[in-house]
Design a protein around this motif. Structure first.
Motif, mmCIF file in Angstrom:
data_model
loop_
_atom_site.group_PDB
_atom_site.id
_atom_site.type_symbol
_atom_site.label_atom_id
_atom_site.label_comp_id
_atom_site.label_asym_id
_atom_site.label_seq_id
_atom_site.Cartn_x
_atom_site.Cartn_y
_atom_site.Cartn_z
ATOM 1 N N GLU A 1 0.827 -1.213 0.000
ATOM 2 C CA GLU A 1 0.000 0.000 0.000
ATOM 3 C C GLU A 1 0.858 1.258 0.000
ATOM 4 O O GLU A 1 0.518 2.261 -0.639
ATOM 5 C CB GLU A 1 -0.939 -0.007 1.210
ATOM 6 C CG GLU A 1 -2.050 -1.040 1.127
ATOM 7 C CD GLU A 1 -2.858 -1.124 2.420
ATOM 8 O OE1 GLU A 1 -2.629 -0.269 3.314
ATOM 9 O OE2 GLU A 1 -3.703 -2.023 2.532
ATOM 10 N N LEU A 2 1.971 1.223 0.726
ATOM 11 C CA LEU A 2 2.866 2.381 0.795
ATOM 12 C C LEU A 2 3.870 2.409 -0.353
ATOM 13 O O LEU A 2 4.679 3.340 -0.430
ATOM 14 C CB LEU A 2 3.613 2.372 2.134
ATOM 15 C CG LEU A 2 2.745 2.490 3.393
ATOM 16 C CD1 LEU A 2 3.598 2.341 4.641
ATOM 17 C CD2 LEU A 2 1.986 3.819 3.403
ATOM 18 N N ASP A 3 3.811 1.381 -1.220
ATOM 19 C CA ASP A 3 4.759 1.243 -2.325
ATOM 20 C C ASP A 3 6.197 1.252 -1.817
ATOM 21 O O ASP A 3 7.103 1.824 -2.451
ATOM 22 C CB ASP A 3 4.558 2.358 -3.352
ATOM 23 C CG ASP A 3 5.040 1.938 -4.744
ATOM 24 O OD1 ASP A 3 5.121 0.722 -5.004
ATOM 25 O OD2 ASP A 3 5.347 2.827 -5.546
ATOM 26 N N ALA A 4 6.401 0.591 -0.676
ATOM 27 C CA ALA A 4 7.735 0.537 -0.050
ATOM 28 C C ALA A 4 8.515 -0.614 -0.667
ATOM 29 O O ALA A 4 8.745 -1.661 -0.039
ATOM 30 C CB ALA A 4 7.602 0.372 1.456
ATOM 31 N N THR A 5 8.928 -0.443 -1.920
ATOM 32 C CA THR A 5 9.547 -1.533 -2.668
ATOM 33 C C THR A 5 10.882 -1.976 -2.088
ATOM 34 O O THR A 5 11.324 -3.102 -2.335
ATOM 35 C CB THR A 5 9.743 -1.116 -4.134
ATOM 36 O OG1 THR A 5 10.505 0.106 -4.172
ATOM 37 C CG2 THR A 5 8.400 -0.873 -4.807
ATOM 38 N N ASP A 6 11.533 -1.104 -1.290
ATOM 39 C CA ASP A 6 12.836 -1.460 -0.743
ATOM 40 C C ASP A 6 12.759 -2.536 0.329
ATOM 41 O O ASP A 6 13.765 -3.186 0.640
ATOM 42 C CB ASP A 6 13.542 -0.216 -0.193
ATOM 43 C CG ASP A 6 12.717 0.503 0.859
ATOM 44 O OD1 ASP A 6 11.463 0.505 0.734
ATOM 45 O OD2 ASP A 6 13.309 1.076 1.786
ATOM 46 N N ARG B 1 5.957 -8.763 -6.816
ATOM 47 C CA ARG B 1 6.295 -7.567 -7.613
ATOM 48 C C ARG B 1 5.548 -7.547 -8.942
ATOM 49 O O ARG B 1 5.016 -6.512 -9.354
ATOM 50 C CB ARG B 1 7.804 -7.518 -7.865
ATOM 51 C CG ARG B 1 8.627 -7.098 -6.656
ATOM 52 C CD ARG B 1 10.114 -7.071 -6.997
ATOM 53 N NE ARG B 1 10.906 -6.692 -5.843
ATOM 54 C CZ ARG B 1 11.139 -5.439 -5.471
ATOM 55 N NH1 ARG B 1 10.635 -4.439 -6.183
ATOM 56 N NH2 ARG B 1 11.878 -5.179 -4.413
ATOM 57 N N LEU B 2 5.526 -8.679 -9.644
ATOM 58 C CA LEU B 2 4.860 -8.720 -10.943
ATOM 59 C C LEU B 2 3.370 -8.430 -10.805
ATOM 60 O O LEU B 2 2.797 -7.694 -11.628
ATOM 61 C CB LEU B 2 5.074 -10.086 -11.601
ATOM 62 C CG LEU B 2 6.495 -10.378 -12.106
ATOM 63 C CD1 LEU B 2 6.584 -11.802 -12.638
ATOM 64 C CD2 LEU B 2 6.899 -9.386 -13.188
ATOM 65 N N ARG B 3 2.730 -8.988 -9.796
ATOM 66 C CA ARG B 3 1.295 -8.713 -9.612
ATOM 67 C C ARG B 3 1.063 -7.257 -9.215
ATOM 68 O O ARG B 3 0.126 -6.609 -9.684
ATOM 69 C CB ARG B 3 0.707 -9.659 -8.566
ATOM 70 C CG ARG B 3 0.656 -11.120 -8.990
ATOM 71 C CD ARG B 3 -0.262 -11.925 -8.057
ATOM 72 N NE ARG B 3 0.134 -11.800 -6.670
ATOM 73 C CZ ARG B 3 0.960 -12.620 -6.039
ATOM 74 N NH1 ARG B 3 1.506 -13.638 -6.704
ATOM 75 N NH2 ARG B 3 1.254 -12.448 -4.768
#
Length: 675
Positions: free
Chosen positions: A434-439, A529-531
Motif C-alpha cells: 500500500e505504501l509502495d515501499a519496494t525497498d 512484484r509482478l502482480r
C-alpha cells in the motif's frame, strides 16, 4: 551509429521476370528479394514446355497467382474461387505440370574454413513431391544454374526427407532445415520494438551483481536470461534458446522484443553499445540495434498504468475434488490450471464439444478450412455433424487427461488463518504494498515464505489432503504437486514459470511440505512484484494445488498452437520435446528438439535437434503430427468459442504434454498462450 543485423531489399520499379534463361549470380541478385536475411528467388518449372520461369520477387509474391494468370491466362477471381483445388494440382498431383520452388542464397564455410557461397532449392512445406519428382526438379534446375555455384536441395517436410532417403546424395546433394538454420547467427523470437538502455552481461554472475538496478527502460542481453528476470523493455540472448522457453513466453506476454544474436558481443565491442541508449527492433526478417546519440525522453510503459481485473475468488469451504469433476467455471475456487484440466476431462469424456470452429473461420479467399480438416481426419465430403463427431473422436483417441485431485482456495485460507504469525506477516506485506515501499518487499516476502513452509498444517486440512487418495501413503508412489492460482493465465498476465511445482514427492510428510512450498510461491518476491505492477491485489490472490500421481514419460515437451515467430501463420503449430519429463523443456535445462507441423495441408518439418544429434524416428514424428492436430482442435474449445460467435478462435494454446512409456499421450497443462 547503427548496428544493422538484417536489411530489406529495395523493390524494383518494373517486372523483370524472365523465362528460359540460365541463372547467373548477377541475374539472381536482380530478381531476388530478402527473407530472414537471405536473398531468395521464386522459380516455376513448366514440364510441358520444358522451360522455367524466374520470377521477379517484388512483382510476384505468390507462385500460384503467377502460374494461373501469366501462364494459364486465368482471371484472379476464378483462381480465388477454386484456390484449394488449384493448389492441390500444383503441390500434390504426382503428374503435375508445374513444379514450384524457391532458390535462396547462403554463405558458409568449407572444410578448410574458407567462406563459400551456395544456393539452396526447396519447395513449399505442403508440397508432396515423391523422390523421383524431387530428383527431376533438382536436376532441371542444376542444369540451368551457373556451374560455379553449388546447389543443394532442402527437403521441405518430413515426407520429402523420407522420399529422398532412397536417392543417392551424389545424384541429389541435400541439406536439412536444421542443418541450414539450426545454428544461424540471428533468430527472431518475439517481434516488437523498444527504446532503452542496453545492459550487456557476459555471465550470470555479472547479471546478478546488477540485477537490483535493472528497470523498465533497460534491454537485457546475456547468454541465457534467468526465468526470474524482472520486467524490462527487451531481451537479447547471446546463446541459443527455444521460442517456447519461459523467458520468451514472458516476452510474448509482456509484448517486448526478444531475439537470439550470437555475435552480439562483437557488435557491442565494435560499436560501444553496452550501457548506451538504443532503438531495438525485432521482426520476422529484421533484427536491428540503432545507437542513439542522446538519451531519449521516455514515458513510463503502458503496463505501469495497466490494471488486471481478477474475478473475485470464492473462499467458502469446498471439497478436495478429483480433476475429472471440475469444469472451466471452477477456476474461482480451484484455480485456472485445475479448472482447465477438469474441462479437458469433460471434452474427452463427453465428446459433445464442437472442436471444428478454428477451421470454420474464413481465410480469404477461402470461406473456411473444413475441407482441409476432413482430409486430415480421413473423411470424404462429410456432413458437419460427421465432421464434428470425428474431430471429437480423434482427440479422445489421441490423448488422455491426467488423473489427480485439486485442493481449493479454502484450504489455503484455513491454513493461513490458523497462525497469528502468518497473519502478522501478511499484514506487514500488505502495508508495504500500500505504501509502495519496494525497498522492503523482498525481505518481507522471504520471511513470509519461510513462515509458510514451516508452519504446521491444521489437522482438518491435513485430513482432507490425505483422504484425497484412497491408497496408503506408502503405496502411492511418486506424486507431482503443481500450482493452480487465480492470478495466472490471464489476458495480459500469463505468470509462466512464476509459481512453484514439486515433481518428486513421496509420502504424507513430503506431500504436506510440497503443498506448503506451492502455497509459499504465491508470495515470492518476484510474484508479488509482478502482480503489484499490474494492480493485482494480494487480498484477491489465492493458490489452489493440483496433486497427481507421477507418470513416467519416454518423451515430453510443450506445444503451442501457433508459430511463435510468425503471428500471421494460421497453418503451423510449434512443438518442442526432449526425452523424459516436459519440465526439462520448460525449465531450460536442455535445448529441446523443435518441430513445426502444418495442421491445414498436413506435414511437418524439423527446425532444430537441440541437445541431441539425431531426430526422432518417422513413426514418432507421425504421432507428434496427431498430437499437433489435436492441439489445434482443442483450441476451438479452449479459446472460448464453443457455442459462441463473438470469440477469436485464433487465440493459441500453450500445452505441456508427455508420451508415456506405452506410447500414448497425456496433457499435463493447458492454458492460453500469450501473444
Amino acid at each position: 551509429m547503427t548496428a544493422q543485423l538484417v536489411t530489406d531489399a529495395a523493390e524494383p520499379a518494373v517486372d523483370r521476370t524472365v523465362v528460359g534463361e540460365n541463372l547467373s549470380l548477377p541475374l539472381f541478385r536482380t530478381l531476388s528479394g530478402v527473407l530472414a536475411g537471405h536473398p531468395y528467388l521464386k522459380v516455376v518449372v513448366d514440364r510441358t514446355e520444358d522451360t522455367w520461369h524466374l520470377l521477379d520477387t517484388a512483382a510476384h509474391p505468390f507462385h500460384v497467382n503467377y502460374v494461373a494468370t501469366r501462364v494459364l491466362g486465368m482471371e484472379l477471381a476464378a483462381l480465388d474461387a477454386d484456390l484449394d483445388a488449384f493448389n492441390a494440382s500444383v503441390y500434390m498431383d504426382p503428374e503435375r505440370r508445374f513444379l514450384l520452388g524457391v532458390l535462396s542464397l547462403h554463405t558458409g564455410e568449407d572444410a578448410e574454413g574458407r567462406e563459400r557461397t551456395f544456393l539452396v532449392l526447396e519447395t513449399t512445406e505442403a508440397d508432396t513431391m515423391n523422390g523421383e519428382l524431387l530428383a527431376f526438379f533438382y536436376e532441371f534446375v542444376r542444369a540451368r544454374v551457373d556451374g560455379r555455384l553449388p546447389l543443394l536441395l532442402k527437403p521441405a517436410n518430413h515426407g520429402q526427407e523420407e522420399e529422398l532417403a532412397a536417392i543417392s546424395e551424389r545424384r541429389v546433394p541435400r541439406i536439412l532445415s536444421h542443418e541450414l538454420f539450426g545454428s544461424r547467427t540471428r533468430t527472431p523470437l518475439n517481434p516488437g520494438e523498444a527504446t532503452g538502455r542496453l545492459r550487456f552481461f557476459r555471465t550470470y554472475e555479472e547479471y546478478a551483481a546488477e540485477e537490483a538496478g535493472l528497470g523498465w527502460a533497460d534491454i537485457v542481453a546475456m547468454p541465457c536470461l534467468p526465468d526470474d528476470v524482472p520486467r524490462v523493455a527487451g531481451f537479447l540472448n547471446t546463446a541459443p534458446i527455444t521460442p517456447l522457453s519461459h523467458t520468451n513466453v514472458l516476452a510474448s506476454g509482456w509484448g517486448i522484443p526478444n531475439a537470439i544474436v550470437l555475435d552480439l558481443e562483437q557488435l557491442v565491442e565494435q560499436d560501444g553499445l553496452d550501457g548506451v541508449w538504443v532503438r531495438y527492433r525485432v521482426r520476422e526478417d529484421e533484427i536491428s540495434l540503432e545507437r542513439l546519440e542522446r538519451e531519449p525522453v521516455l514515458r513510463a510503459p503502458a503496463w505501469h498504468q495497466q490494471r488486471i481485473r481478477l474475478e473475485p475468488p470464492l473462499l467458502e469451504d469446498a471439497p478436495v475434488l478429483a480433476l475429472h469433476r471440475l469444469r472451466a467455471a471452477d477456476s474461482d475456487r480451484y484455480g485456472t490450471k485445475a479448472a482447465n484440466l477438469g474441462e479437458l476431462h469433460h471434452v474427452l469424456d463427453s465428446r459433445t464439444a464442437d472442436l471444428t470452429a478454428f477451421y470454420g473461420k474464413p481465410r480469404p479467399p477461402r470461406e473456411d478450412l473444413y475441407g482441409h480438416l476432413a482430409a486430415r481426419l480421413g473423411l470424404s465430403s462429410p456432413s458437419m455433424a460427421e465432421l464434428r463427431a470425428r474431430a471429437a473422436e480423434f482427440v479422445s483417441e489421441t490423448l488422455g487427461a491426467p488423473e489427480g485431485v485439486a485442493l481449493p482456495f479454502s484450504l489455503q485460507q484455513h491454513f493461513l488463518a490458523s497462525s497469528p504469525a502468518l497473519q502478522q506477516g501478511i499484514g506487514k506485506l500488505k502495508m508495504a504494498l500500500e505504501l509502495d515501499a519496494t525497498d522492503v518487499l523482498d525481505p518481507l516476502c522471504l520471511q513470509l515464505q519461510q513462515l509458510i513452509r514451516h508452519t504446521p498444517v491444521p489437522e482438518s486440512v491435513t485430513r482432507q489432503i490425505s483422504q484425497a487418495f484412497p491408497a496408503p501413503a506408502a503405496a502411492r508412489g511418486r506424486l507431482v504437486v503443481r500450482s493452480s492460482s487465480n492470478a495466472e493465465d490471464l489476458p495480459g498476465f500469463s505468470a509462466a514459470g512464476v509459481y512453484d511445482s514439486v515433481t518428486a514427492v513421496h509420502g504424507t510428510a513430503e506431500l504436506l511440505d510440497a503443498v506448503r512450498q506451492v502455497w509459499a510461491s504465491l508470495v515470492s518476491p518476484r510474484s508479488v512484484r509482478l502482480r503489484h505492477q499490474v494492480g493485482i491485489s494480494l487480498d484477491d490472490t489465492y493458490m489452489g494445488v493440483i496433486i497427481q500421481e507421477y507418470v513416467p514419460a519416454s518423451l515430453g515437451g510443450v506445444l503451442v498452437t501457433c508459430d511463435p515467430t510468425r503471428r500471421e501463420d494460421f497453418r503451423n503449430v510449434y512443438l518442442n520435446c526432449s526425452p523424459g519429463s516436459p519440465e526439462r523443456v520448460v525449465d531450460g535445462s536442455v535445448l529441446p528438439q523443435q518441430y513445426l507441423y502444418n495442421t491445414v495441408e498436413g506435414g511437418g518439418r524439423t527446425v532444430a535437434l537441440g541437445s541431441w544429434g539425431d531426430g526422432l524416428p518417422a513413426a514418432t514424428r507421425a504421432r507428434l503430427a496427431d498430437l499437433s492436430l489435436t492441439g489445434r482442435l482443442l483450441q476451438s474449445h479452449f479459446s472460448g468459442a464453443d457455442g459462441r460467435a463473438d470469440v477469436d478462435v485464433d487465440r493459441p494454446l500453450d500445452i505441456e504434454w508427455l508420451m508415456t512409456e506405452r506410447g500414448d499421450f497425456r496433457l499435463v497443462q493447458i492454458r492460453p498462450y500469450a501473444l
